[in-house]
Enzyme design. Sequence first.
Site, PDB file in Angstrom:
ATOM      1  N   HIS A   1     -30.825  -5.614 -21.727  1.00 53.89           N
ATOM      2  CA  HIS A   1     -30.965  -4.511 -20.763  1.00 53.89           C
ATOM      3  C   HIS A   1     -31.698  -3.310 -21.358  1.00 53.89           C
ATOM      4  CE1 HIS A   1     -27.385  -6.075 -18.120  1.00 53.89           C
ATOM      5  NE2 HIS A   1     -28.496  -6.764 -17.950  1.00 53.89           N
TER       6      HIS A   1
ATOM      7  N   LEU B   1     -10.385  -6.886 -23.005  1.00 55.69           N
ATOM      8  CA  LEU B   1      -9.127  -6.150 -22.861  1.00 55.69           C
ATOM      9  C   LEU B   1      -8.260  -6.810 -21.794  1.00 55.69           C
ATOM     10  CD1 LEU B   1      -7.940  -3.602 -24.129  1.00 55.69           C
ATOM     11  CD2 LEU B   1      -9.011  -2.273 -22.306  1.00 55.69           C
TER      12      LEU B   1
ATOM     13  N   CYS C   1     -47.766   9.265 -22.768  1.00 55.13           N
ATOM     14  CA  CYS C   1     -47.695   7.885 -23.266  1.00 55.13           C
ATOM     15  C   CYS C   1     -48.737   7.709 -24.370  1.00 55.13           C
ATOM     16  CB  CYS C   1     -47.959   6.897 -22.131  1.00 55.13           C
ATOM     17  SG  CYS C   1     -48.235   5.216 -22.743  1.00 55.13           S
TER      18      CYS C   1
ATOM     19  N   CYS D   1     -48.475   1.737 -17.965  1.00 56.60           N
ATOM     20  CA  CYS D   1     -49.168   0.679 -18.725  1.00 56.60           C
ATOM     21  C   CYS D   1     -48.227  -0.310 -19.409  1.00 56.60           C
ATOM     22  CB  CYS D   1     -50.108   1.300 -19.765  1.00 56.60           C
ATOM     23  SG  CYS D   1     -49.240   2.017 -21.188  1.00 56.60           S
TER      24      CYS D   1
ATOM     25  N   ARG E   1     -26.868  10.544 -21.864  1.00 52.66           N
ATOM     26  CA  ARG E   1     -26.368   9.266 -22.410  1.00 52.66           C
ATOM     27  C   ARG E   1     -26.902   9.050 -23.835  1.00 52.66           C
ATOM     28  NH1 ARG E   1     -25.988   5.191 -18.552  1.00 52.66           N
ATOM     29  NH2 ARG E   1     -25.290   3.857 -20.250  1.00 52.66           N
TER      30      ARG E   1
HETATM   31  C1  BJW Z   1     -12.828  -3.846 -23.362  1.00 52.74           C
HETATM   32  C2  BJW Z   1     -12.405  -2.692 -23.943  1.00 52.74           C
HETATM   33  C3  BJW Z   1     -12.018  -2.805 -25.260  1.00 52.74           C
HETATM   34  C4  BJW Z   1     -12.939  -2.194 -21.864  1.00 52.74           C
HETATM   35  N1  BJW Z   1     -12.086  -3.972 -25.838  1.00 52.74           N
HETATM   36  N2  BJW Z   1     -12.920  -5.032 -23.881  1.00 52.74           N
HETATM   37  C5  BJW Z   1     -26.001 -10.450  -5.503  1.00 52.74           C
HETATM   38  C6  BJW Z   1     -25.544 -11.572  -6.162  1.00 52.74           C
HETATM   39  C7  BJW Z   1     -25.967 -11.848  -7.456  1.00 52.74           C
HETATM   40  C8  BJW Z   1     -26.859 -11.005  -8.110  1.00 52.74           C
HETATM   41  C9  BJW Z   1     -27.299  -9.903  -7.439  1.00 52.74           C
HETATM   42  C10 BJW Z   1     -26.890  -9.626  -6.152  1.00 52.74           C
HETATM   43  N3  BJW Z   1     -27.479  -8.487  -5.755  1.00 52.74           N
HETATM   44  C11 BJW Z   1     -28.249  -8.011  -6.773  1.00 52.74           C
HETATM   45  C12 BJW Z   1     -28.150  -8.879  -7.798  1.00 52.74           C
HETATM   46  C13 BJW Z   1     -28.819  -8.753  -9.117  1.00 52.74           C
HETATM   47  C14 BJW Z   1     -28.247  -7.607  -9.924  1.00 52.74           C
HETATM   48  C15 BJW Z   1     -26.730  -7.725  -9.976  1.00 52.74           C
HETATM   49  O1  BJW Z   1     -26.164  -8.479 -10.754  1.00 52.74           O
HETATM   50  N4  BJW Z   1     -26.017  -6.942  -9.191  1.00 52.74           N
HETATM   51  C16 BJW Z   1     -24.562  -7.036  -9.177  1.00 52.74           C
HETATM   52  C17 BJW Z   1     -23.991  -5.645  -9.054  1.00 52.74           C
HETATM   53  C18 BJW Z   1     -24.159  -7.990  -8.083  1.00 52.74           C
HETATM   54  N5  BJW Z   1     -28.819  -7.740 -11.240  1.00 52.74           N
HETATM   55  C19 BJW Z   1     -30.005  -7.227 -11.549  1.00 52.74           C
HETATM   56  O2  BJW Z   1     -30.658  -6.570 -10.757  1.00 52.74           O
HETATM   57  C20 BJW Z   1     -30.537  -7.549 -12.919  1.00 52.74           C
HETATM   58  N6  BJW Z   1     -31.827  -8.089 -12.810  1.00 52.74           N
HETATM   59  C21 BJW Z   1     -32.076  -9.241 -12.205  1.00 52.74           C
HETATM   60  O3  BJW Z   1     -31.205  -9.902 -11.654  1.00 52.74           O
HETATM   61  O4  BJW Z   1     -33.369  -9.639 -12.319  1.00 52.74           O
HETATM   62  C22 BJW Z   1     -33.787 -10.758 -11.567  1.00 52.74           C
HETATM   63  C23 BJW Z   1     -34.533 -10.239 -10.385  1.00 52.74           C
HETATM   64  C24 BJW Z   1     -35.480  -9.266 -10.548  1.00 52.74           C
HETATM   65  C25 BJW Z   1     -36.170  -8.827  -9.470  1.00 52.74           C
HETATM   66  C26 BJW Z   1     -35.892  -9.335  -8.214  1.00 52.74           C
HETATM   67  C27 BJW Z   1     -34.918 -10.298  -8.063  1.00 52.74           C
HETATM   68  C28 BJW Z   1     -34.238 -10.754  -9.155  1.00 52.74           C
HETATM   69  C29 BJW Z   1     -30.647  -6.293 -13.757  1.00 52.74           C
HETATM   70  C30 BJW Z   1     -29.303  -5.752 -14.107  1.00 52.74           C
HETATM   71  C31 BJW Z   1     -29.458  -4.434 -14.856  1.00 52.74           C
HETATM   72  C32 BJW Z   1     -28.111  -3.852 -15.207  1.00 52.74           C
HETATM   73  N7  BJW Z   1     -28.305  -2.566 -15.701  1.00 52.74           N
HETATM   74  C33 BJW Z   1     -27.149  -1.818 -16.152  1.00 52.74           C
HETATM   75  C34 BJW Z   1     -27.577  -0.352 -16.411  1.00 52.74           C
HETATM   76  C35 BJW Z   1     -28.313  -0.276 -17.728  1.00 52.74           C
HETATM   77  C36 BJW Z   1     -28.611   1.111 -18.113  1.00 52.74           C
HETATM   78  C37 BJW Z   1     -27.461   2.001 -18.301  1.00 52.74           C
HETATM   79  O5  BJW Z   1     -26.607   1.755 -19.184  1.00 52.74           O
HETATM   80  O6  BJW Z   1     -27.412   2.971 -17.576  1.00 52.74           O
HETATM   81  O7  BJW Z   1     -26.584  -2.403 -17.303  1.00 52.74           O
HETATM   82  S1  BJW Z   1     -25.778  -1.811 -14.999  1.00 52.74           S
HETATM   83  C38 BJW Z   1     -24.527  -1.853 -16.217  1.00 52.74           C
HETATM   84  O8  BJW Z   1     -23.772  -3.085 -16.034  1.00 52.74           O
HETATM   85  C39 BJW Z   1     -25.245  -1.945 -17.554  1.00 52.74           C
HETATM   86  C40 BJW Z   1     -24.435  -3.021 -18.230  1.00 52.74           C
HETATM   87  O9  BJW Z   1     -25.183  -3.619 -19.264  1.00 52.74           O
HETATM   88  C41 BJW Z   1     -24.059  -3.957 -17.116  1.00 52.74           C
HETATM   89  C42 BJW Z   1     -22.887  -4.834 -17.414  1.00 52.74           C
HETATM   90  O10 BJW Z   1     -21.721  -4.069 -17.545  1.00 52.74           O
HETATM   91  P1  BJW Z   1     -20.630  -4.482 -18.598  1.00 52.74           P
HETATM   92  O11 BJW Z   1     -21.154  -4.356 -19.963  1.00 52.74           O
HETATM   93  O12 BJW Z   1     -20.030  -5.780 -18.242  1.00 52.74           O
HETATM   94  O13 BJW Z   1     -19.558  -3.277 -18.417  1.00 52.74           O
HETATM   95  P2  BJW Z   1     -18.350  -3.151 -17.373  1.00 52.74           P
HETATM   96  O14 BJW Z   1     -17.954  -1.740 -17.313  1.00 52.74           O
HETATM   97  O15 BJW Z   1     -18.659  -3.815 -16.099  1.00 52.74           O
HETATM   98  O16 BJW Z   1     -17.179  -4.008 -18.076  1.00 52.74           O
HETATM   99  C43 BJW Z   1     -16.568  -3.575 -19.274  1.00 52.74           C
HETATM  100  C44 BJW Z   1     -15.621  -4.640 -19.742  1.00 52.74           C
HETATM  101  O17 BJW Z   1     -15.119  -4.259 -21.011  1.00 52.74           O
HETATM  102  C45 BJW Z   1     -14.413  -4.834 -18.816  1.00 52.74           C
HETATM  103  O18 BJW Z   1     -14.254  -6.237 -18.580  1.00 52.74           O
HETATM  104  C46 BJW Z   1     -13.242  -4.285 -19.627  1.00 52.74           C
HETATM  105  O19 BJW Z   1     -12.032  -5.017 -19.428  1.00 52.74           O
HETATM  106  C47 BJW Z   1     -13.735  -4.467 -21.038  1.00 52.74           C
HETATM  107  N8  BJW Z   1     -13.190  -3.517 -21.998  1.00 52.74           N
HETATM  108  N9  BJW Z   1     -12.478  -1.663 -22.984  1.00 52.74           N
HETATM  109  C48 BJW Z   1     -12.521  -5.057 -25.160  1.00 52.74           C
HETATM  110  N10 BJW Z   1     -11.572  -1.714 -25.898  1.00 52.74           N
END
Ligand code: BJW
Length: 231
Positions: free
Chosen positions: A106, A200, A133, A117, A56
């Site tokens: 993120h 989009l 580290c 650490c 990546r």
């Molecule tokens: C265009 C386009 C063009 C395309 N023009 N547009 C149940 C209920 C609620 C919450 C949770 C739950 N179970 C678990 C949770 C929490 C969890 C969560 O939300 N899970 C869900 C799956 C339900 N969240 C977490 O764990 C977060 N932490 C947290 O909540 O902490 C509090 C906590 C901590 C400890 C204990 C308890 C609570 C952390 C989330 C970390 C997300 N990490 C990632 C990976 C990062 C590393 C990597 O890149 O590998 O982050 S996941 C991935 O998704 C990445 C992104 O930042 C994130 C969001 O995705 P994004 O950017 O929205 O992309 P897509 O693909 O989903 O959408 C793309 C969009 O673009 C689409 O809409 C297209 O239409 C559009 N598009 N081309 C304009 N040309």
Amino acid sequence: MKRIVVLTGAGISAESGLGTFRDKDGLWTRVDLSEVATPEGYQADPDKVLAFYNARRAGCVEATHNAAHEALARLQREWPGQVMLVTQNIDDLHERGGSKDVLHMHGQILRALCAACGYRWRWQGDMSRRDLCPGCSSVGTVRPDIVWFGEMPYRMEEIYTALAECDLFVAIGTSGAVYPAAGFVGEARASGAECLEINLAASDTAGMFHRQILGPATETVPAWVDEVLAG
Ligand code: BJW
């Protein structure tokens, strides 16, 4: 209108060739996220996770920023009020597009984090379990500085304060599937902000926004920035 909060997601970098996560052919349709984007996955198979992020990182370095990144940098430079730019993206395309203050909630692929650490530093090239580290001299504890599922995103207090005080909240290229970012529109709306989605296609949280602009980010974002700066 003075204070703007912009949240970006993978869609803004899609036209730079960096894939999204949940679209058709998105990363999570090909890779099991529990294996590569959770602390448990890293514990179970660190080499696999490091290899995934090494690929990546290389893809990110090869990518070029696009007109949408540039337009947001222009908004930051020319808007007379505040613009907070929050991104969920781990790439550095906002910075390369000219943005100065980017809040990477993120984390960043070009940074490392010591799991022992908590020391964080800039990182280029591949990462392996032989790396040291510089903070505590541990070996085998270096990981990408990325927020995985179950981990707390960065600078949340700062973001919630800005959401409570903003006049306009704009979400660009994000599906609204991942919390806490997916909840930002609700926070901003409850505080009386105008909420705009640029995507989009309509996202999971589309109903929460007052207005939508649909189309590719490289066209819609520059046009929207022109509109805002024209007053
Ligand atoms: C265009 C386009 C063009 C395309 N023009 N547009 C149940 C209920 C609620 C919450 C949770 C739950 N179970 C678990 C949770 C929490 C969890 C969560 O939300 N899970 C869900 C799956 C339900 N969240 C977490 O764990 C977060 N932490 C947290 O909540 O902490 C509090 C906590 C901590 C400890 C204990 C308890 C609570 C952390 C989330 C970390 C997300 N990490 C990632 C990976 C990062 C590393 C990597 O890149 O590998 O982050 S996941 C991935 O998704 C990445 C992104 O930042 C994130 C969001 O995705 P994004 O950017 O929205 O992309 P897509 O693909 O989903 O959408 C793309 C969009 O673009 C689409 O809409 C297209 O239409 C559009 N598009 N081309 C304009 N040309």
